[in-house]
Design a protein around this motif. Structure first.
Motif, short mmCIF file in Angstrom:
data_model
loop_
_atom_site.label_atom_id
_atom_site.label_comp_id
_atom_site.label_asym_id
_atom_site.label_seq_id
_atom_site.Cartn_x
_atom_site.Cartn_y
_atom_site.Cartn_z
N VAL A 68 0.69 -1.15 0.02
CA VAL A 68 -0.11 0.05 0.12
C VAL A 68 0.77 1.14 0.04
N LEU A 69 2.07 1.31 0.76
CA LEU A 69 2.79 2.29 0.95
C LEU A 69 3.92 2.39 -0.05
N ARG A 70 4.04 1.50 -0.91
CA ARG A 70 5.16 1.31 -1.78
C ARG A 70 6.55 1.21 -1.33
N ASP A 71 6.59 0.40 -0.15
CA ASP A 71 7.64 0.33 0.51
C ASP A 71 7.88 -1.10 0.84
N PRO A 72 8.71 -1.86 0.05
CA PRO A 72 9.27 -3.20 0.56
C PRO A 72 10.02 -3.40 1.75
N LEU A 73 10.63 -2.32 2.27
CA LEU A 73 11.37 -2.30 3.01
C LEU A 73 10.63 -2.50 4.66
N LEU A 74 9.29 -2.25 4.47
CA LEU A 74 8.52 -2.75 5.71
C LEU A 74 8.32 -4.11 5.72
N VAL A 75 8.39 -4.96 4.98
CA VAL A 75 8.38 -6.30 5.41
C VAL A 75 9.65 -6.86 6.25
N PRO A 76 10.97 -6.50 6.14
CA PRO A 76 11.64 -6.96 7.18
C PRO A 76 11.68 -6.17 8.44
N LEU A 77 11.12 -4.82 8.44
CA LEU A 77 10.81 -4.20 9.74
C LEU A 77 9.72 -4.84 10.51
N GLY A 78 8.81 -5.45 9.52
CA GLY A 78 7.30 -5.88 10.37
C GLY A 78 8.18 -7.22 10.89
N ALA A 79 8.95 -8.21 10.23
CA ALA A 79 9.64 -9.42 10.70
C ALA A 79 10.36 -8.89 12.12
N LEU A 80 11.08 -7.93 11.83
CA LEU A 80 12.00 -7.73 13.36
C LEU A 80 11.10 -7.28 14.05
N VAL A 81 10.06 -6.36 14.14
CA VAL A 81 9.21 -5.99 15.12
C VAL A 81 8.56 -7.41 15.69
N CYS A 82 8.19 -8.26 14.89
CA CYS A 82 7.50 -9.45 15.32
C CYS A 82 8.31 -10.29 16.28
N ALA A 83 9.49 -10.10 15.88
CA ALA A 83 10.77 -11.05 16.49
C ALA A 83 10.72 -10.55 17.78
N ALA A 84 10.64 -9.04 17.96
CA ALA A 84 11.11 -8.40 19.23
C ALA A 84 9.92 -8.83 20.33
N ALA A 85 8.46 -8.79 19.62
CA ALA A 85 7.37 -9.36 20.39
C ALA A 85 7.77 -10.63 21.04
N VAL A 86 8.07 -11.52 20.00
CA VAL A 86 8.29 -13.02 20.72
C VAL A 86 9.62 -13.02 21.75
N VAL A 87 10.73 -12.26 21.50
CA VAL A 87 11.72 -12.24 22.37
C VAL A 87 11.19 -11.63 23.81
N ALA A 88 10.44 -10.46 23.70
CA ALA A 88 9.89 -10.01 24.74
C ALA A 88 9.15 -10.89 25.64
N THR A 89 8.39 -11.69 24.96
CA THR A 89 7.22 -12.64 25.65
C THR A 89 8.20 -13.78 26.27
#
Length: 181
Positions: A124-145
């Motif tokens: 939607v935002l025409r920014d493919p770099l949001l995909v790795p950002l999303g993966a890293l933020v999800c990983a941060a959530a898992v690590v936090a848990t």
């Protein structure tokens, strides 16, 4: 460089504004459960995030003639739907965690939902770099848990620190790309 990826100088400035602001917010959230000695670093992270947000606003709003994704009605509609679903998921998960007596994991839940929302936002935002950002933020959530469940360190601290750093780096990079375009 920015135009080749479908993002205008204005888009990049607005990205820096929004994600810089949320980086500051995440650093603030992490402060509630921060171990001794971390508060000064979190404060610096918040201040830098706000500085990136202000600079992004200047870049974004001074580029009024640049084409912007907000002019695309279909993209704006998809964006609104994605963000609406994100807020609903955050609220529902927060309620469930609160009722279940696990409110200390709300920050990790929010972090996970924020990470997931970057995946549909990337096209939607025409920014493919949001995909790795999303993966890293999800990983941060898992690590936090995991850290919250297995140590005495608060999940909110880990989620806030992880999301804050990731969003700060990403918003700073968007700002630099916007300044160069």
């Amino acid at each position: 460089m920015a135009e080749a990826r479908g993002q205008s100088r204005r888009d990049l400035g607005i990205t820096a504004l929004v994600l810089g602001f949320f980086a500051a917010a995440w650093f603030g959230w992490s402060g509630g459960g921060a171990p001794d000695g971390w508060q000064p670093f979190l404060t610096v992270g918040s201040v830098v995030g706000l500085a990136v947000a202000v600079a992004g606003a200047v870049v974004g709003f001074r580029s009024r003639t640049a084409t912007t994704l907000s002019q695309d009605r279909a993209a704006s509609r998809r964006y609104g739907i994605i963000v609406g679903i994100e807020f609903a998921a955050i609220a529902l998960g927060g309620i469930v965690l609160g009722v279940a007596g696990a409110a200390e994991y709300v920050a990790a839940w929010v972090c996970l939902v924020v990470g997931v929302h970057f995946f549909p936002l990337a096209p939607v935002l025409r920014d493919p770099l949001l995909v790795p950002l999303g993966a890293l933020v999800c990983a941060a959530a898992v690590v936090a848990t995991v850290v919250g469940l297995t140590t005495g360190v608060a999940a909110s601290f880990v989620a806030g620190l992880g999301a804050g750093v990731l969003l700060l780096v990403y918003s700073s990079a968007a700002l630099v790309r916007g300044l160069r375009s």
